[in-house]
Design an enzyme around this catalytic site. Sequence first.
Site, PDB file in Angstrom:
ATOM      1  N   LYS A 247       9.948  -6.313 -11.385  1.00  0.00           N
ATOM      2  CA  LYS A 247       8.381  -6.239 -11.735  1.00  0.00           C
ATOM      3  C   LYS A 247       8.261  -4.886 -12.438  1.00  0.00           C
ATOM      4  O   LYS A 247       7.631  -4.743 -13.400  1.00  0.00           O
ATOM      5  CB  LYS A 247       7.417  -6.356 -10.534  1.00  0.00           C
ATOM      6  CG  LYS A 247       7.629  -7.768  -9.810  1.00  0.00           C
ATOM      7  CD  LYS A 247       6.917  -7.812  -8.584  1.00  0.00           C
ATOM      8  CE  LYS A 247       7.123  -9.306  -8.033  1.00  0.00           C
ATOM      9  NZ  LYS A 247       6.782  -9.774  -6.689  1.00  0.00           N
TER      10      LYS A 247
ATOM     11  N   GLN B 154       4.148  -5.711  -1.489  1.00  0.00           N
ATOM     12  CA  GLN B 154       5.282  -6.763  -1.610  1.00  0.00           C
ATOM     13  C   GLN B 154       5.628  -7.373  -0.179  1.00  0.00           C
ATOM     14  O   GLN B 154       5.929  -6.492   0.731  1.00  0.00           O
ATOM     15  CB  GLN B 154       6.479  -5.985  -2.121  1.00  0.00           C
ATOM     16  CG  GLN B 154       7.712  -6.884  -2.151  1.00  0.00           C
ATOM     17  CD  GLN B 154       7.657  -7.932  -3.389  1.00  0.00           C
ATOM     18  OE1 GLN B 154       7.235  -7.756  -4.477  1.00  0.00           O
ATOM     19  NE2 GLN B 154       8.102  -9.122  -3.148  1.00  0.00           N
TER      20      GLN B 154
ATOM     21  N   ASP C 132      -2.077  -9.302  -7.259  1.00  0.00           N
ATOM     22  CA  ASP C 132      -1.099 -10.283  -6.769  1.00  0.00           C
ATOM     23  C   ASP C 132      -2.005 -11.644  -6.132  1.00  0.00           C
ATOM     24  O   ASP C 132      -1.494 -12.467  -5.656  1.00  0.00           O
ATOM     25  CB  ASP C 132      -0.152  -9.844  -5.655  1.00  0.00           C
ATOM     26  CG  ASP C 132       0.998 -10.523  -5.289  1.00  0.00           C
ATOM     27  OD1 ASP C 132       1.521 -11.077  -6.457  1.00  0.00           O
ATOM     28  OD2 ASP C 132       1.682 -10.583  -4.419  1.00  0.00           O
TER      29      ASP C 132
END
Length: 284
Positions: free
Chosen positions: A53, A97, A120
């Site tokens: 990413k 994450q 996200d």
Amino acid sequence: MSSQILDGLALSKIVREQLAIRVAALAEKGVIPRLDVLVAAQDPASLSYVRMKRNWAAKAGMAGDSYEINENTSQQELIDKIGELNSNPLVHGILLQHPLPKHLDENEALMALGAEKDVDGITPQSLGRLVADLPGFRCATPLGMMKLLEHHGINIQGKRAVVIGRSVIVGKPAALMLLQKHATVTIAHSRTENLADLCREADVLVAAVGRAEMVKGDWIKPGAIVIDAGYNKIEGRKGDVGDVEFATASEVAGWITPVPGGVGPMTVASLLSNAVDSAEATLA
Ligand code: NDP
């Protein structure tokens, strides 16, 4: 093979080229889109996802810092860090994450993360906006799936969709996004009875299970659209495989995502796209 491929890698390249142009335009106005990441230091899979990413973000001209969380990080330190990033005007997106180390409360951390920077799309605030059809950042993985359908001009209005998996980050938001596009949606999970029969009725089948090649070709309605979010290792076999057995499924499906090269790259492209949207919103 009779299926057409929903090529996520190819589409992600197009999205990333467009992002680089948008980032350059922002830079001219003095704004460098920045995505900061909090990641468990002891999780090799998470570290490798985050590396990819960050690498793609850097290639598009974006900035970002990573903060490693380990067994010594306290819940308060995590919440304080999120608070600091929330109030830093130079940070446009924050990625927490999944998964965090077990001693930390991930839900509390997500509650602390402001919806404005949740690129996200997985905080309760963002998911609530999705349920309510309100503007907000959408979950990166299902958003990537929807972009693949849209790019190929696939209209799912009135179609029967089955989503296998009800996680907060993939299954449930995927079902809601399909519903928003007027599909008739069923969510299946580990207690669903007669799963194969249910799948055979699906015009659109989304697999988000985490079980290597569980969905076989004879579970698929001829001509169906098959979207495979799965990313699994099989012992003794090189590379990753999906939740769908590609060799048999691609003989039957009309459209299918490969693994790798399907949903995975579109997830990253959608995350970065959300972060650039967030940076652009600061100029609005
Ligand atoms: P979770 O483990 O959180 O959820 C899995 C879901 O599958 C659960 O709802 C579970 O049901 C259901 N399930 C498990 N076994 C069965 C079964 N035998 N039959 C039917 N349903 C079953 O996984 P995630 O949603 O986080 O991830 C799903 C997959 O997607 C994984 O392979 C993961 O690696 C991948 N993934 C890929 C991403 C990408 O960018 N490509 C991003 C995120 C995930 P129940 O709720 O009843 O337990």
